[in-house]
Scaffold this active site. Structure first.
Site, mmCIF file in Angstrom:
data_model
loop_
_atom_site.group_PDB
_atom_site.id
_atom_site.type_symbol
_atom_site.label_atom_id
_atom_site.label_comp_id
_atom_site.label_asym_id
_atom_site.label_seq_id
_atom_site.Cartn_x
_atom_site.Cartn_y
_atom_site.Cartn_z
ATOM 1 N N CYS A 126 0.824 -1.210 0.000
ATOM 2 C CA CYS A 126 0.000 0.000 0.000
ATOM 3 C C CYS A 126 0.861 1.265 0.000
ATOM 4 O O CYS A 126 1.514 1.555 -0.996
ATOM 5 C CB CYS A 126 -1.006 -0.046 1.154
ATOM 6 S SG CYS A 126 -2.391 1.099 0.908
ATOM 7 N N HIS A 231 -3.600 -5.153 0.298
ATOM 8 C CA HIS A 231 -3.114 -5.618 1.607
ATOM 9 C C HIS A 231 -3.186 -7.146 1.701
ATOM 10 O O HIS A 231 -4.106 -7.684 2.326
ATOM 11 C CB HIS A 231 -3.933 -4.981 2.737
ATOM 12 C CG HIS A 231 -3.576 -3.559 3.020
ATOM 13 N ND1 HIS A 231 -2.547 -3.192 3.863
ATOM 14 C CD2 HIS A 231 -4.087 -2.399 2.551
ATOM 15 C CE1 HIS A 231 -2.446 -1.874 3.922
ATOM 16 N NE2 HIS A 231 -3.377 -1.367 3.126
ATOM 17 N N GLU A 233 -1.612 -9.090 3.505
ATOM 18 C CA GLU A 233 -1.404 -9.610 4.864
ATOM 19 C C GLU A 233 -2.722 -9.946 5.564
ATOM 20 O O GLU A 233 -2.744 -10.805 6.446
ATOM 21 C CB GLU A 233 -0.558 -8.629 5.696
ATOM 22 C CG GLU A 233 -1.254 -7.365 6.176
ATOM 23 C CD GLU A 233 -1.375 -6.290 5.112
ATOM 24 O OE1 GLU A 233 -1.016 -6.547 3.943
ATOM 25 O OE2 GLU A 233 -1.844 -5.188 5.440
#
Ligand code: MN
Length: 272
Positions: A126, A231, A233
């Site tokens: 990001c 994102h 994660e």
């Protein structure tokens, strides 16, 4: 006696296995008003799930502190956060520019510059993707809704949780990202109102949204960097096998297995 011998072998083997886990530095957010360094736990769990040891890197107050920290880790994750200050790409702030954090801009740039100098593996996420692009000479749209020319743009600032994807991206087949994910189209989450405008020299765009917004860049072979606008994660924290591969790739690169990407053979036109 035999039993003792084998248990000693096992203990040695497990110590070796532990020692082989790379240290993955994660840049953290910095709040001057709250006097805190912090990062969402999604990053920590993603690294753990991929077989790395997460090491949170607090704001570096000078370049030496950043360099000393990077020397000790095997890879760097540049995490998400505020808008990058437009001075870094030669622009005045647009009225729709969001919050910036100059202390963090400086720290992240020092971390990244040292990581590149020492050839450590980098994964930008990001803001980390945008900051990478700007650090190496690229520019940004300060605000997609008011500046992006191809409208209507898809929704890049989703209004629901990050564990659910919101839009698709098309992946370039001649990319590390494709090698990792093995899919030409990926469903991703999206929490950004800025995006890459001009891509930095020696980087190439490897994923775009349906509206053309740049969603991932790579610097291989010159820079050991993969950076994504979404994102991953969030998905990797949930144990999503496919998305953990992006972090496993960082662990691989942290262990020195550098990718070999074939460069497209672009013919330069002859100038008469
Ligand atoms: Mn997006």
């Amino acid at each position: 006696m035999k039993k003792i011998f084998w248990s000693m072998i096992l203990v040695t083997a497990s110590i070796c296995a532990i020692a082989q886990k790379p240290l993955i530095g994660i840049s953290t957010g910095y709040s001057a008003s709250e006097n805190t360094a912090s990062v969402r736990y999604t990053y920590v769990d993603a690294v753990v799930n991929a077989g790395g040891i997460p090491v949170l890197l607090p704001l570096a107050k000078d370049s030496l502190a950043a360099a000393e920290a990077i020397e000790r880790v095997d890879a760097l994750i540049l995490s998400g956060g505020e808008d990058v200050h437009p001075f870094y790409y030669g622009e005045e702030p647009a009225s729709a520019l969001g919050g910036v954090n100059v202390a963090r801009d400086k720290s992240d740039r020092w971390l990244l510059q040292t990581a590149v100098k020492l050839d450590k593996a980098v994964l930008g996420i990001c803001r980390g993707e945008q900051l990478t692009n700007v650090t190496f000479g690229g520019t940004l749209y300060q605000d997609i809704p008011s500046q992006y020319p191809n409208r209507p743009a898809v929704q890049h600032n989703q209004r629901f949780g990050g564990a659910e994807p919101v839009h698709h991206v098309n992946v370039a087949k001649d990319s590390r990202l494709y090698e990792i994910m093995q899919q030409e189209q990926l469903a991703v989450n999206s929490f950004h109102h800025q995006a890459i405008k001009e891509v930095a020299p020696d980087f190439k765009v490897v994923a775009t949204a349906p509206d053309g917004v740049v969603e991932a860049i790579e610097g291989f072979p010159k820079y050991n960097i993969l950076a994504v606008q979404w994102h991953p994660e969030y998905f990797a924290q949930q144990g999503d096998k496919q998305w953990i591969r992006l972090f496993e790739d960082l662990v691989l690169r942290a262990n020195g297995n550098k990718p070999v990407i074939k460069q497209p053979n672009i013919r330069q036109p002859k100038i008469r």
